[in-house]
Write a protein that holds these residues in place. Structure first.
Motif, PDB file in Angstrom:
ATOM      1  N   GLU A 124      56.399  13.292   4.588  1.00 52.74           N
ATOM      2  CA  GLU A 124      54.999  13.613   4.295  1.00 52.74           C
ATOM      3  C   GLU A 124      54.948  14.977   3.625  1.00 52.74           C
ATOM      4  O   GLU A 124      55.819  15.828   3.824  1.00 52.74           O
ATOM      5  CB  GLU A 124      54.112  13.566   5.538  1.00 52.74           C
ATOM      6  N   GLY A 125      53.918  15.131   2.787  1.00 53.68           N
ATOM      7  CA  GLY A 125      53.692  16.419   2.144  1.00 53.68           C
ATOM      8  C   GLY A 125      54.412  16.613   0.828  1.00 53.68           C
ATOM      9  O   GLY A 125      54.272  17.668   0.203  1.00 53.68           O
ATOM     10  N   ILE A 126      55.181  15.627   0.385  1.00 57.44           N
ATOM     11  CA  ILE A 126      55.896  15.723  -0.892  1.00 57.44           C
ATOM     12  C   ILE A 126      55.563  14.479  -1.713  1.00 57.44           C
ATOM     13  O   ILE A 126      55.715  13.355  -1.229  1.00 57.44           O
ATOM     14  CB  ILE A 126      57.419  15.797  -0.686  1.00 57.44           C
ATOM     15  N   ALA A 127      55.121  14.682  -2.945  1.00 57.44           N
ATOM     16  CA  ALA A 127      54.843  13.566  -3.854  1.00 57.44           C
ATOM     17  C   ALA A 127      56.175  13.076  -4.428  1.00 57.44           C
ATOM     18  O   ALA A 127      56.565  13.428  -5.541  1.00 57.44           O
ATOM     19  CB  ALA A 127      53.886  14.014  -4.946  1.00 57.44           C
ATOM     20  N   LEU A 128      56.882  12.268  -3.648  1.00 61.33           N
ATOM     21  CA  LEU A 128      58.227  11.835  -4.022  1.00 61.33           C
ATOM     22  C   LEU A 128      58.271  11.206  -5.411  1.00 61.33           C
ATOM     23  O   LEU A 128      59.202  11.446  -6.185  1.00 61.33           O
ATOM     24  CB  LEU A 128      58.761  10.823  -2.996  1.00 61.33           C
ATOM     25  N   LEU A 129      57.282  10.380  -5.725  1.00 56.94           N
ATOM     26  CA  LEU A 129      57.299   9.647  -6.990  1.00 56.94           C
ATOM     27  C   LEU A 129      57.081  10.540  -8.204  1.00 56.94           C
ATOM     28  O   LEU A 129      57.352  10.125  -9.324  1.00 56.94           O
ATOM     29  CB  LEU A 129      56.251   8.533  -6.965  1.00 56.94           C
ATOM     30  N   ASP A 130      56.604  11.749  -7.986  1.00 55.17           N
ATOM     31  CA  ASP A 130      56.359  12.688  -9.082  1.00 55.17           C
ATOM     32  C   ASP A 130      57.560  13.580  -9.381  1.00 55.17           C
ATOM     33  O   ASP A 130      57.554  14.317 -10.359  1.00 55.17           O
ATOM     34  CB  ASP A 130      55.163  13.587  -8.760  1.00 55.17           C
ATOM     35  N   LEU A 131      58.575  13.524  -8.530  1.00 54.10           N
ATOM     36  CA  LEU A 131      59.738  14.395  -8.701  1.00 54.10           C
ATOM     37  C   LEU A 131      60.650  13.852  -9.802  1.00 54.10           C
ATOM     38  O   LEU A 131      60.770  12.641  -9.966  1.00 54.10           O
ATOM     39  CB  LEU A 131      60.509  14.505  -7.393  1.00 54.10           C
ATOM     40  N   PRO A 132      61.329  14.738 -10.531  1.00 51.13           N
ATOM     41  CA  PRO A 132      62.259  14.256 -11.554  1.00 51.13           C
ATOM     42  C   PRO A 132      63.601  13.830 -10.950  1.00 51.13           C
ATOM     43  O   PRO A 132      63.953  14.220  -9.831  1.00 51.13           O
ATOM     44  CB  PRO A 132      62.441  15.471 -12.464  1.00 51.13           C
ATOM     45  N   THR A 133      64.331  13.047 -11.701  1.00 56.04           N
ATOM     46  CA  THR A 133      65.690  12.664 -11.327  1.00 56.04           C
ATOM     47  C   THR A 133      66.517  13.931 -11.118  1.00 56.04           C
ATOM     48  O   THR A 133      66.406  14.880 -11.884  1.00 56.04           O
ATOM     49  CB  THR A 133      66.320  11.801 -12.440  1.00 56.04           C
ATOM     50  N   GLY A 134      67.335  13.921 -10.086  1.00 53.82           N
ATOM     51  CA  GLY A 134      68.194  15.073  -9.805  1.00 53.82           C
ATOM     52  C   GLY A 134      67.583  16.093  -8.875  1.00 53.82           C
ATOM     53  O   GLY A 134      68.231  17.079  -8.521  1.00 53.82           O
ATOM     54  N   THR A 135      66.346  15.893  -8.447  1.00 49.81           N
ATOM     55  CA  THR A 135      65.726  16.801  -7.477  1.00 49.81           C
ATOM     56  C   THR A 135      66.540  16.797  -6.191  1.00 49.81           C
ATOM     57  O   THR A 135      66.979  15.748  -5.720  1.00 49.81           O
ATOM     58  CB  THR A 135      64.274  16.369  -7.178  1.00 49.81           C
ATOM     59  N   VAL A 136      66.744  17.979  -5.636  1.00 49.65           N
ATOM     60  CA  VAL A 136      67.514  18.133  -4.402  1.00 49.65           C
ATOM     61  C   VAL A 136      66.553  18.382  -3.240  1.00 49.65           C
ATOM     62  O   VAL A 136      65.642  19.208  -3.339  1.00 49.65           O
ATOM     63  CB  VAL A 136      68.519  19.302  -4.533  1.00 49.65           C
ATOM     64  N   LEU A 137      66.771  17.640  -2.161  1.00 52.44           N
ATOM     65  CA  LEU A 137      65.988  17.812  -0.936  1.00 52.44           C
ATOM     66  C   LEU A 137      66.916  18.314   0.156  1.00 52.44           C
ATOM     67  O   LEU A 137      67.917  17.663   0.477  1.00 52.44           O
ATOM     68  CB  LEU A 137      65.347  16.488  -0.504  1.00 52.44           C
ATOM     69  N   ARG A 138      66.593  19.488   0.714  1.00 54.24           N
ATOM     70  CA  ARG A 138      67.334  20.025   1.851  1.00 54.24           C
ATOM     71  C   ARG A 138      66.553  19.635   3.100  1.00 54.24           C
ATOM     72  O   ARG A 138      65.399  20.034   3.258  1.00 54.24           O
ATOM     73  CB  ARG A 138      67.467  21.537   1.733  1.00 54.24           C
ATOM     74  N   ILE A 139      67.207  18.877   3.971  1.00 57.79           N
ATOM     75  CA  ILE A 139      66.521  18.275   5.113  1.00 57.79           C
ATOM     76  C   ILE A 139      67.106  18.830   6.401  1.00 57.79           C
ATOM     77  O   ILE A 139      68.312  18.722   6.641  1.00 57.79           O
ATOM     78  CB  ILE A 139      66.649  16.746   5.083  1.00 57.79           C
ATOM     79  N   GLY A 140      66.238  19.423   7.227  1.00 59.23           N
ATOM     80  CA  GLY A 140      66.706  20.008   8.473  1.00 59.23           C
ATOM     81  C   GLY A 140      67.619  21.186   8.193  1.00 59.23           C
ATOM     82  O   GLY A 140      67.487  21.867   7.177  1.00 59.23           O
ATOM     83  N   SER A 141      68.572  21.408   9.072  1.00 62.99           N
ATOM     84  CA  SER A 141      69.429  22.585   8.936  1.00 62.99           C
ATOM     85  C   SER A 141      70.657  22.350   8.065  1.00 62.99           C
ATOM     86  O   SER A 141      71.245  23.312   7.571  1.00 62.99           O
ATOM     87  CB  SER A 141      69.872  23.064  10.324  1.00 62.99           C
ATOM     88  N   ASP A 142      71.054  21.093   7.836  1.00 60.80           N
ATOM     89  CA  ASP A 142      72.315  20.844   7.148  1.00 60.80           C
ATOM     90  C   ASP A 142      72.249  19.880   5.969  1.00 60.80           C
ATOM     91  O   ASP A 142      72.924  20.084   4.964  1.00 60.80           O
ATOM     92  CB  ASP A 142      73.358  20.281   8.141  1.00 60.80           C
ATOM     93  N   ALA A 143      71.518  18.803   6.103  1.00 62.51           N
ATOM     94  CA  ALA A 143      71.601  17.696   5.147  1.00 62.51           C
ATOM     95  C   ALA A 143      70.986  18.034   3.786  1.00 62.51           C
ATOM     96  O   ALA A 143      69.971  18.717   3.701  1.00 62.51           O
ATOM     97  CB  ALA A 143      70.932  16.463   5.728  1.00 62.51           C
ATOM     98  N   VAL A 144      71.629  17.511   2.729  1.00 59.00           N
ATOM     99  CA  VAL A 144      71.141  17.665   1.361  1.00 59.00           C
ATOM    100  C   VAL A 144      71.289  16.322   0.648  1.00 59.00           C
ATOM    101  O   VAL A 144      72.382  15.739   0.630  1.00 59.00           O
ATOM    102  CB  VAL A 144      71.933  18.746   0.589  1.00 59.00           C
ATOM    103  N   VAL A 145      70.179  15.822   0.084  1.00 59.31           N
ATOM    104  CA  VAL A 145      70.230  14.610  -0.725  1.00 59.31           C
ATOM    105  C   VAL A 145      69.712  14.926  -2.124  1.00 59.31           C
ATOM    106  O   VAL A 145      68.944  15.860  -2.320  1.00 59.31           O
ATOM    107  CB  VAL A 145      69.426  13.440  -0.100  1.00 59.31           C
ATOM    108  N   ARG A 146      70.151  14.108  -3.085  1.00 63.30           N
ATOM    109  CA  ARG A 146      69.745  14.268  -4.484  1.00 63.30           C
ATOM    110  C   ARG A 146      69.113  12.960  -4.947  1.00 63.30           C
ATOM    111  O   ARG A 146      69.718  11.889  -4.839  1.00 63.30           O
ATOM    112  CB  ARG A 146      70.957  14.627  -5.340  1.00 63.30           C
ATOM    113  N   ILE A 147      67.901  13.040  -5.463  1.00 60.55           N
ATOM    114  CA  ILE A 147      67.167  11.845  -5.876  1.00 60.55           C
ATOM    115  C   ILE A 147      67.782  11.259  -7.145  1.00 60.55           C
ATOM    116  O   ILE A 147      67.997  11.964  -8.133  1.00 60.55           O
ATOM    117  CB  ILE A 147      65.674  12.162  -6.070  1.00 60.55           C
TER     118      ILE A 147
END
Length: 194
Positions: A104-127
């Motif tokens: 919640e709170g992030i317009a996921l569909l508006d983000l460009p390819t390659g956007t990085v999301l840092r989740i919690g204290s450790d995890a990192v995903v790339r769209i």
């Protein structure tokens, strides 16, 4: 259903969001149950999830090319979409569309390819792109597929069923975890189906 807003990436600052629910399933069932915690594994996806792997794990993709890289390791859906569907009479709880993370709170569909999301204290995903949903969505309610995939004003299909990502750095993820957004440098590349 509303279409995603056009990309605006001149301002590299995107407000953080949070995780609402985490989901996982060891089987290739359409929906995934909500769990207390998932563990992301770099280069693979969600530990214990049927879609975990370096190469494609979605059954339709495996039939096409089992050696293709898995660009669909983690599926994210924004809670705001689920709320909008609820207002239209569809009961679609977290995990029902097969997502691993409800945000919640992030317009996921508006983000460009390659956007990085840092989740919690450790995890990192790339769209990597948009989820290309299938007619199984109609199992959740008659006509749901047409609410989530439809022709836009330019004739190109609009897809609202979330985004896909790969895991760059592993770690545990739980409901309530903060999500920080880092947009890629350079020109924005709009999300395409993966």
């Amino acid at each position: 259903m509303t279409e995603p807003a056009s990309l605006v990436v001149n301002d590299q600052s995107v407000a953080p969001g949070r995780v609402v629910a985490v989901c996982r399933s060891a089987s290739h069932s359409f929906s995934k149950p909500v769990v207390d915690e998932i563990v992301l594994v770099a280069g693979l996806g969600v530990d214990g999830d049927a879609h975990n792997g370096r190469t494609v794990q979605h059954l339709s993709r495996v039939r096409q090319d089992p050696t293709a890289p898995n660009l669909r390791q983690v599926h994210l859906v924004h809670r705001e979409l689920l709320d909008e569907l609820s207002l239209q009479g569809y009961a679609v709880p977290s995990g029902a569309m097969g997502e691993n993370l409800t945000t919640e709170g992030i317009a996921l569909l508006d983000l460009p390819t390659g956007t990085v999301l840092r989740i919690g204290s450790d995890a990192v995903v790339r769209i990597t792109g948009l989820r290309n949903p299938c007619a199984q969505l109609n199992q959740l309610g008659a006509g749901l597929m047409k609410r989530l995939v439809f022709p836009g004003p330019d004739g190109e299909l609009v897809r609202l069923a979330g985004v896909m990502a790969v895991v760059d750095r592993g770690g545990p993820v739980r409901a309530g975890d903060r999500i920080e957004v880092s947009l890629p440098a350079g020109p924005a590349s709009p999300l395409r189906p993966v």
